[in-house]
Design a protein around this motif. Structure first.
Motif, short mmCIF file in Angstrom:
data_model
loop_
_atom_site.label_atom_id
_atom_site.label_comp_id
_atom_site.label_asym_id
_atom_site.label_seq_id
_atom_site.Cartn_x
_atom_site.Cartn_y
_atom_site.Cartn_z
N ASP A 167 0.81 -1.21 0.00
CA ASP A 167 0.00 0.00 0.00
C ASP A 167 0.85 1.26 0.00
O ASP A 167 0.36 2.35 -0.30
N GLN A 168 2.13 1.14 0.34
CA GLN A 168 3.04 2.29 0.33
C GLN A 168 3.78 2.42 -0.99
O GLN A 168 4.65 3.29 -1.14
N ASN B 294 -6.27 0.28 -6.81
CA ASN B 294 -5.52 0.45 -5.58
C ASN B 294 -5.28 -0.92 -5.00
O ASN B 294 -6.01 -1.87 -5.31
N ARG C 210 -5.76 1.94 5.48
CA ARG C 210 -6.62 1.47 4.38
C ARG C 210 -7.44 2.60 3.76
O ARG C 210 -8.41 2.36 3.07
N SER D 197 -6.81 4.61 1.37
CA SER D 197 -6.80 4.65 -0.10
C SER D 197 -7.87 3.74 -0.69
O SER D 197 -8.48 4.07 -1.72
N LEU E 182 -11.18 5.64 -0.20
CA LEU E 182 -11.34 6.77 -1.11
C LEU E 182 -11.60 6.33 -2.55
O LEU E 182 -12.24 7.06 -3.31
N LEU E 183 -11.11 5.16 -2.91
CA LEU E 183 -11.30 4.70 -4.28
C LEU E 183 -12.78 4.48 -4.60
O LEU E 183 -13.18 4.52 -5.77
#
Length: 247
Positions: free
Chosen positions: A169-170, A187, A196, A198, A201-202
């Motif tokens: 995730d990074q 993502n 989590r 991201s 937000l997706l």
């Protein structure tokens, strides 16, 4: 009526008209010119209009077909989907012109789990969708690609290989892909991911805040993440969106 009186009337009309013309000119200028002014006075659509609902249903079926083709040759496990159905005003003024008065967008986000070599799987994912007609870069749903960047191999080389001790995730990834009127964004996360946001937000179809209709059926990311990572190491979220109304 004498000539002097006519001159007075004409002069008075000019004196009255000039301020009005100045106000009208300033109003048109603030709204991005004549085209922007015309867009500004267009009425908002009614999302419950039968014709608009029919177009929404057609788009939803097209998005489902797009998903089927995107994941057709991928060994991944489907878990859940979210939907975001939103209508919003375009911004048209002297600073910015988006070119539309109102737009309605539907985005479907689906969540998949997988295992194996993350680097290889993501490179093969991009190769697969490009061979299916997708292009690197986002087009904001109108078919014109506006933003591009490195492809997946570049991100894996410059970010994944360079940071071997961080969770995926990074690791940065491509901005997205476009195919005709559709935009696709992705993502990812893995079992040890703690942040989590991201993935959350997706699920949102647009950053536009001028919304007058906003129907969302989102997943609880934390609950879904725990369920998916019991079975698989990696989580891949794919969001595909298109527009079903614009004026």
């Amino acid at each position: 009526m004498g000539k002097a009186a006519k001159r007075v009337i004409v002069l008075g009309a000019v004196v009255v008209a000039l301020p009005l013309l100045a106000v009208m000119f300033f109003y048109v200028l603030l709204n991005g010119g004549i085209h922007g002014t015309i867009l500004r006075i267009k009425p908002r659509p009614n999302p419950e209009n039968p014709g608009i609902k029919r177009d929404r249903a057609t788009l939803e079926a097209d998005l489902d077909g797009a998903f089927q083709r995107v994941v057709a040759n991928m060994d991944i496990a489907y878990y859940a989907e979210s939907k975001h159905d939103v209508c919003y005003d375009g911004e048209n003024n002297f600073m910015r012109s988006e070119g539309y008065a109102h737009r309605c967008t539907l985005q479907v986000t689906r969540f998949y789990g997988f295992d194996g070599d993350f680097r290889e799987r993501m490179i093969n994912f991009e190769k697969g969708i490009i061979s299916a007609g997708w292009h690197l870069g986002l087009g904001n749903g109108d078919g014109r690609i506006r933003s591009t960047g490195d492809g997946m191999e570049g991100y894996m080389l410059n970010y994944y290989d360079a940071r071997p001790n961080v969770t995926v995730d990074q690791i940065a990834g491509p901005l997205g892909y476009s195919k005709g009127p559709f935009d696709l964004r992705i993502n990812w996360a893995e079992r040890n991911t703690t942040q989590r946001l991201s993935l959350e937000l997706l699920q949102n179809a647009t950053g536009n805040l001028n919304r007058f209709y906003d129907e969302r059926n989102f997943q609880n990311i934390n609950d879904l993440f725990r369920r998916m990572t019991r079975d698989h190491r990696y989580v891949l979220a794919i969001a595909i969106k298109g527009n079903y109304f614009e004026n």
